[in-house]
Scaffold this motif. Sequence first.
Motif, short mmCIF file in Angstrom:
data_model
loop_
_atom_site.label_atom_id
_atom_site.label_comp_id
_atom_site.label_asym_id
_atom_site.label_seq_id
_atom_site.Cartn_x
_atom_site.Cartn_y
_atom_site.Cartn_z
N ALA A 1 1.28 -29.51 25.04
CA ALA A 1 0.01 -29.30 24.32
C ALA A 1 -1.17 -29.79 25.15
CB ALA A 1 0.05 -30.02 22.98
N MET A 2 -1.02 -30.96 25.76
CA MET A 2 -2.10 -31.49 26.58
C MET A 2 -2.30 -30.67 27.85
SD MET A 2 -1.43 -35.55 25.97
CE MET A 2 -2.43 -36.09 27.32
N ALA A 3 -1.21 -30.24 28.47
CA ALA A 3 -1.32 -29.42 29.68
C ALA A 3 -1.99 -28.09 29.37
CB ALA A 3 0.05 -29.20 30.30
N ALA A 4 -1.64 -27.47 28.25
CA ALA A 4 -2.26 -26.20 27.87
C ALA A 4 -3.74 -26.39 27.59
CB ALA A 4 -1.56 -25.62 26.64
N THR A 5 -4.10 -27.47 26.91
CA THR A 5 -5.51 -27.75 26.62
C THR A 5 -6.30 -27.97 27.90
OG1 THR A 5 -4.88 -28.79 24.53
CG2 THR A 5 -7.07 -29.29 25.37
N ILE A 6 -5.74 -28.76 28.81
CA ILE A 6 -6.43 -29.04 30.08
C ILE A 6 -6.57 -27.77 30.91
CG2 ILE A 6 -6.18 -30.24 32.29
CD1 ILE A 6 -5.04 -32.61 30.69
N CYS A 7 -5.51 -26.99 31.00
CA CYS A 7 -5.58 -25.74 31.79
C CYS A 7 -6.61 -24.78 31.20
CB CYS A 7 -4.21 -25.08 31.87
SG CYS A 7 -3.07 -25.94 32.94
N PHE A 8 -6.56 -24.56 29.89
CA PHE A 8 -7.52 -23.66 29.25
C PHE A 8 -8.95 -24.12 29.50
CE2 PHE A 8 -10.28 -23.08 25.53
CZ PHE A 8 -10.38 -21.70 25.53
N SER A 9 -9.19 -25.41 29.26
CA SER A 9 -10.54 -25.95 29.41
C SER A 9 -11.04 -25.84 30.84
CB SER A 9 -10.59 -27.41 28.97
OG SER A 9 -10.22 -27.52 27.62
N PHE A 10 -10.18 -26.18 31.79
CA PHE A 10 -10.66 -26.18 33.17
C PHE A 10 -10.79 -24.78 33.77
CE2 PHE A 10 -10.38 -30.67 33.03
CZ PHE A 10 -11.37 -31.06 33.92
N ILE A 11 -10.03 -23.83 33.28
CA ILE A 11 -10.24 -22.45 33.72
C ILE A 11 -11.60 -21.97 33.24
CG2 ILE A 11 -9.48 -20.07 33.35
CD1 ILE A 11 -6.58 -21.16 33.48
N LYS A 12 -11.92 -22.26 31.97
CA LYS A 12 -13.22 -21.87 31.42
C LYS A 12 -14.36 -22.62 32.12
CE LYS A 12 -12.04 -19.08 28.07
NZ LYS A 12 -12.49 -17.71 27.97
N ILE A 13 -14.16 -23.91 32.40
CA ILE A 13 -15.20 -24.70 33.07
C ILE A 13 -15.43 -24.20 34.49
CG2 ILE A 13 -15.70 -26.99 34.02
CD1 ILE A 13 -14.33 -28.15 31.48
N SER B 1 -23.77 -21.09 39.33
CA SER B 1 -24.28 -21.32 40.69
C SER B 1 -23.87 -20.20 41.63
CB SER B 1 -23.79 -22.68 41.19
OG SER B 1 -22.38 -22.71 41.16
N ARG B 2 -23.89 -19.00 41.15
CA ARG B 2 -23.45 -17.84 41.93
C ARG B 2 -24.34 -17.59 43.14
NH1 ARG B 2 -19.51 -14.25 40.32
NH2 ARG B 2 -19.48 -14.85 38.15
N GLU B 3 -25.66 -17.77 43.00
CA GLU B 3 -26.56 -17.47 44.11
C GLU B 3 -26.65 -18.62 45.11
OE1 GLU B 3 -28.41 -19.19 40.63
OE2 GLU B 3 -27.69 -17.15 40.81
N ASP B 4 -26.31 -19.84 44.70
CA ASP B 4 -26.39 -20.99 45.59
C ASP B 4 -24.97 -21.45 45.94
OD1 ASP B 4 -27.14 -23.20 47.03
OD2 ASP B 4 -27.85 -24.35 45.30
N LYS B 5 -24.49 -21.07 47.12
CA LYS B 5 -23.10 -21.35 47.52
C LYS B 5 -22.85 -22.85 47.66
CE LYS B 5 -21.50 -17.25 47.66
NZ LYS B 5 -20.58 -16.84 46.65
N LYS B 6 -23.84 -23.60 48.15
CA LYS B 6 -23.67 -25.05 48.31
C LYS B 6 -23.50 -25.71 46.94
CE LYS B 6 -25.76 -29.08 50.42
NZ LYS B 6 -26.93 -29.63 51.11
N SER B 7 -24.31 -25.29 45.98
CA SER B 7 -24.23 -25.83 44.63
C SER B 7 -22.90 -25.44 43.97
CB SER B 7 -25.40 -25.31 43.81
OG SER B 7 -25.32 -25.77 42.50
N GLU B 8 -22.45 -24.22 44.24
CA GLU B 8 -21.18 -23.76 43.67
C GLU B 8 -20.02 -24.59 44.23
OE1 GLU B 8 -18.31 -19.80 43.57
OE2 GLU B 8 -20.25 -19.69 44.56
N LYS B 9 -20.05 -24.85 45.52
CA LYS B 9 -18.99 -25.63 46.15
C LYS B 9 -18.96 -27.06 45.60
CE LYS B 9 -17.20 -25.68 50.81
NZ LYS B 9 -17.50 -25.52 52.22
N LYS B 10 -20.16 -27.63 45.43
CA LYS B 10 -20.26 -28.99 44.90
C LYS B 10 -19.74 -29.05 43.45
CE LYS B 10 -23.67 -32.66 44.44
NZ LYS B 10 -25.08 -33.02 44.60
N ALA B 11 -20.11 -28.06 42.64
CA ALA B 11 -19.66 -28.03 41.24
C ALA B 11 -18.15 -27.86 41.14
CB ALA B 11 -20.36 -26.91 40.49
N LEU B 12 -17.59 -26.97 41.96
CA LEU B 12 -16.14 -26.75 41.93
C LEU B 12 -15.39 -27.98 42.43
CD1 LEU B 12 -15.89 -23.03 43.11
CD2 LEU B 12 -15.67 -23.95 40.80
#
Length: 197
Positions: free
Chosen positions: A86-98, A106-117
Amino acid sequence: MTLECYVAICLPLRHGELCTTRRTLHCILIIHGLSLLPVTVILSVFFISAPPIYYSIQRVCSMDMFVFLKWQDNVKLVLYQVYFLAMAATICFSFIKIMKAARAASREDKKSEKKALRRVSLHGFHLLLCLVQLWCPFIDTAVLHISITLFIDVRVSNYILFYLSPKCLNPLIYGLWDEKILQALKKKFLSWRQEKE
């Protein structure tokens, strides 16, 4: 923590509505109630069915000393596996969406996208360490049958890796991303290094 992060990033306009103090308190009570369930079942069965001589036997302090019937061990195994899934499914679902939301924001700013990921990945690693805690009792049980000294070493290692390090990792991650704290640490490290020379 994962769901709160999911709500904050993926549903920012509803964050105030969904994450109220009352709902947080209800969630904490549900989590504590669910985590008390296996311990309550195991201890209740132990105190009801353990013979009096069992209380005077010297044993290694572990959860297995309370489990002396085969079905108790099976119940414990099933409960911990259900919690893990249950916890693994919750974490996977949440982090895929996040991850999708962070990438889209941050699609237009690659540096910001890399930092966020990178930040989301580190947070996911932190939660993975917390999740592995549910396997520690099984690891301890398996090692206890091999050797008592190995059991002690594995138990200490599990405690440091999966109980202490996640609690230290979170403040370290957020502290190092704060520019003021990072600059203060760099300054302190440089002054310490100059003193050594």
